[in-house]
Scaffold this active site. Sequence first.
Site, PDB file in Angstrom:
ATOM      1  N   CYS A 381       0.832  -1.198   0.000  1.00  0.00           N
ATOM      2  CA  CYS A 381       0.000   0.000   0.000  1.00  0.00           C
ATOM      3  C   CYS A 381       0.879   1.266   0.000  1.00  0.00           C
ATOM      4  O   CYS A 381       1.547   1.535  -0.983  1.00  0.00           O
ATOM      5  CB  CYS A 381      -0.979  -0.014   1.167  1.00  0.00           C
ATOM      6  N   HIS A 467      -3.561  -5.301   1.109  1.00  0.00           N
ATOM      7  CA  HIS A 467      -3.343  -5.718   2.491  1.00  0.00           C
ATOM      8  C   HIS A 467      -3.851  -7.153   2.664  1.00  0.00           C
ATOM      9  O   HIS A 467      -4.758  -7.598   1.956  1.00  0.00           O
ATOM     10  CB  HIS A 467      -4.115  -4.826   3.468  1.00  0.00           C
TER      11      HIS A 467
END
Length: 547
Positions: A381, A467
């Site tokens: 991310c 994630h």
Amino acid sequence: MSGIRGKGGTDGSGSRGGGLLVAGTTSDAGKSVVTAGICRWLARKGVSVAPFKAQNMSLNSFVTREGAEIGRAQAMQAAAARVEPSALMNPVLLKPGSDRSSQVVLLGKPVGELSARGYFGRPGTPARPGPAVRPPSGAVSPGEAAKGREALLGTVTECLEELRRTHDAVICEGAGSPAEINLRRTDIVNMGLARAAGLPVVVVGDIDRGGVFASFFGTTALLSAADQRHVAAYLVNKFRGDVSLLEPGLEMLRDLTGRPTVGVLPFAHGLGIDEEDGLRVSLRGTVRESVVAPPYGADVLRIAVAAVPLMSNFTDVDALAAEPGVVVRFVDRPEELADADLVVLPGTRGTVRALEWLRERGLAGAIARRAAEGRPVLGVCGGFQMLGERIEDEVESRAGTVAGLGLLPVRVRFAAEKTLARPVGEALGERVEGYEIHHGVAEPLDGAEEPFLDGCRVGSVWGTHWHGSLESDGFRRAFLRRVADAAGRAFVPAPDTRFGELREEQLDRLGDLIEEHADTDALLRLIEGGVPEGLPFVPPGAPRGTS
């Protein structure tokens, strides 16, 4: 259990389920653990139960199947309750962007960036509000602040009531301490919620910190008479030693306050549950007291996670720490990367700020040297975004165009709308599930050797927005084999590590703590019967004007 089972809307009657609020004498007293433990204990008894936290401040979040962002602690508690996570379980989520401002996520969607003074209704100017928040453009007047608080309180109580209509019981978690008298007038998560929803309150205290009796008494005595009427019991957490030595103090506490202690939970190592706040993660040692098992192969694998500012979803590395022979540590100095076989750049709520921090610390240069030497680096991310060539940010930091680390052929542009998704895909020949929470949109440029989930790989540098991908067992093993090969380590992933099963075992441990060390009959009476009658007032009570 017959008194609670079938009481909620699950039996088609539409009647209201029972409820309980778990508060704490301090932050980190154990509210999340106790809430999850009660949820798992009830679920094992066949009770339809749901968790709830009206307002959560956390950088660790999760995406529900309907695409709503909630705190990871509530997602963990939903797993403990054996129900699907929902935005109803965490209607207000605050994600800190600095010491003074947070992004406000309402019912799973970001609605604006507000200063603490603006959010809590103190005079001041809100920071970059989104359209759904609609605060005034200038100073927040007391009347406007009161209307905002009433609107939020109305929203959270409606969510709670919906959960109570569809479940036999709802176990609510408070935030911080209910005795934060400076914030009582704007409270929607502790006694404000208890009074609005008619909930009994159990106050948890961490005895490992010391001063638990004073904390219980002082918490109660700082509340108004109306708030005190909801404080029904205390629960001691993290006790070490012989409980019989504690019992005289518990009896004296009951004499002083008129309230019983409904459990003494022992100190339990290595629970490994999802935490709320990435700001307090330890920079030394392994992830949340996890014990490194002996390696399955000849070598261990050492993983260094850069402890960047505003680190978010650091739970991504939990699955790595669960592997036998994998040592995970958080680092903030370049020399700590020297013996690392893999460096992880985790997610962050401030990508540009984290990038500056890497450069200031000398970590950026150390990571670039690793990549040039063919030593593995993984960005997740915000970490993935930092690995790119440049970042165009007029949303999060408003820094404009900033040079990235230049290790992946990616250009990142921050969009006003946040991406919230639960993708499923394939990488390294294995099925992968994950979730996405980001404003940055990555545009691949020429030069990537192969795609990697939604990102790419160049040499030993990997980047993705996903994630939770490492919780997919087959993919995690395949990735660790690649890392071991690149690092020249005789490390072999264990063939039987199943992260989902390990998490279930941990949740069962929480249920065991409640079942074996709490007065479950007393807890049931509170959940079913509500606020007890005749609880005495403990002077002096709240200062004037705080409730």
